[in-house]
Design a protein around this motif. Sequence first.
Motif, PDB file in Angstrom:
ATOM      1  N   ARG A 113      -1.743   0.598   8.339  1.00 22.21           N
ATOM      2  CA  ARG A 113      -2.833   0.184   7.451  1.00 22.21           C
ATOM      3  C   ARG A 113      -3.598   1.347   6.832  1.00 22.21           C
ATOM      4  O   ARG A 113      -4.172   1.191   5.758  1.00 22.21           O
ATOM      5  CB  ARG A 113      -3.796  -0.732   8.203  1.00 22.21           C
ATOM      6  CG  ARG A 113      -3.108  -2.006   8.675  1.00 22.21           C
ATOM      7  CD  ARG A 113      -4.095  -3.064   9.036  1.00 22.21           C
ATOM      8  NE  ARG A 113      -3.413  -4.328   9.326  1.00 22.21           N
ATOM      9  CZ  ARG A 113      -3.989  -5.502   9.274  1.00 22.21           C
ATOM     10  NH1 ARG A 113      -5.256  -5.601   8.933  1.00 22.21           N
ATOM     11  NH2 ARG A 113      -3.307  -6.598   9.551  1.00 22.21           N
ATOM     12  N   PRO A 117      -0.050   3.912   3.627  1.00 18.22           N
ATOM     13  CA  PRO A 117      -0.401   3.749   2.204  1.00 18.22           C
ATOM     14  C   PRO A 117      -0.793   5.051   1.510  1.00 18.22           C
ATOM     15  O   PRO A 117      -0.707   5.145   0.280  1.00 18.22           O
ATOM     16  CB  PRO A 117      -1.585   2.772   2.255  1.00 18.22           C
ATOM     17  CG  PRO A 117      -1.385   1.998   3.507  1.00 18.22           C
ATOM     18  CD  PRO A 117      -0.833   2.999   4.488  1.00 18.22           C
ATOM     19  N   ARG A 118      -1.207   6.053   2.258  1.00 18.68           N
ATOM     20  CA  ARG A 118      -1.605   7.333   1.665  1.00 18.68           C
ATOM     21  C   ARG A 118      -0.467   8.339   1.603  1.00 18.68           C
ATOM     22  O   ARG A 118      -0.597   9.392   0.964  1.00 18.68           O
ATOM     23  CB  ARG A 118      -2.771   7.924   2.477  1.00 18.68           C
ATOM     24  CG  ARG A 118      -4.068   7.142   2.329  1.00 18.68           C
ATOM     25  CD  ARG A 118      -5.079   7.521   3.415  1.00 18.68           C
ATOM     26  NE  ARG A 118      -6.393   6.940   3.151  1.00 18.68           N
ATOM     27  CZ  ARG A 118      -6.687   5.661   3.399  1.00 18.68           C
ATOM     28  NH1 ARG A 118      -5.788   4.848   3.913  1.00 18.68           N
ATOM     29  NH2 ARG A 118      -7.905   5.198   3.117  1.00 18.68           N
TER      30      ARG A 118
END
Length: 310
Positions: A113, A117-118
Amino acid sequence: MTFATQRSLVPSLGALQAFEAAARLGSFTRAAEELNLTQGAISRQVAALEESLGVTLFERVRQRVTLTPTGQAYAAEIREALSRIASATLSAMAFRGAGGTLALAILPTFGTRWLIPRLPDFFQKHPEVTINFATRIRPFDFREEQLDAAIHFGDPAWPGAVTHRLMGEVIVPVASPGLIASAPIRAPADVLRVPLLQQSTRPRAWANWLELQGLPPGRALMGPSFEQFAMVAQAAVAGLGMAIVPRMLVEEELRTGQLVVPFDRPLDSRQGYWLVYPEEKRERHAVVAFRDWLLAQCGRERDETGPAMG
């Protein structure tokens, strides 16, 4: 023991592979199929290995083979050794480029989470580095694991490792809109009337929050327990009870309205997220590149969200 003596004790790789496959599959025939050899070749390899060791590794009964107690112990060690060889080979192959590989242990929910995503930004800046991921929810010994670094939650104490604080966390109580309406939940004391969902690695989370509200902690453990925050969040979405979770790990559910923070009573965690890696790997390019990028990301998060994240 000299290196020459050690080398004389190492059986051939082919014999070890034949033994490991037969031990794992419980069959010389199936091991032969896996290794693209004949059943006779597997049998000869294993027999030669037993002769060189001076021990019996398999009990042979008709067409079946069963590991002896010695064989069971040896198989576990050889399986781990072959896995280490494969891992080292992959790492060596990766060094054909300039970056190498980073074997990284991550906390499951934090990894999926927050971190993953980064990561496109990291790979855009460091296409030469390959990251291999593993999940670990508790500290481990780097000497016993084929891992280069880990993202850990807790205290900075990690023997033999370099530690970098990434961020703290703000913990909030959350529940589904349906549960809030049906309970109903309007004040902190109302949480004592619903199941309190537990996260197994944070057994004091609810007790700490209840004590902060001046409420008795007697019901802090009254609810089903889950190993990962993602499971806790989904259980809360399903209305199984109320959860207390790091806000950054349920931002999507809060944004979509699947979960609601019923009252503004956050708890600043006393612990934090840390990047840790062995002292001897502090100069590896992949470790340095990931460390610098990750610290920059966490610094940006603190700048955007304020001191609560730090």
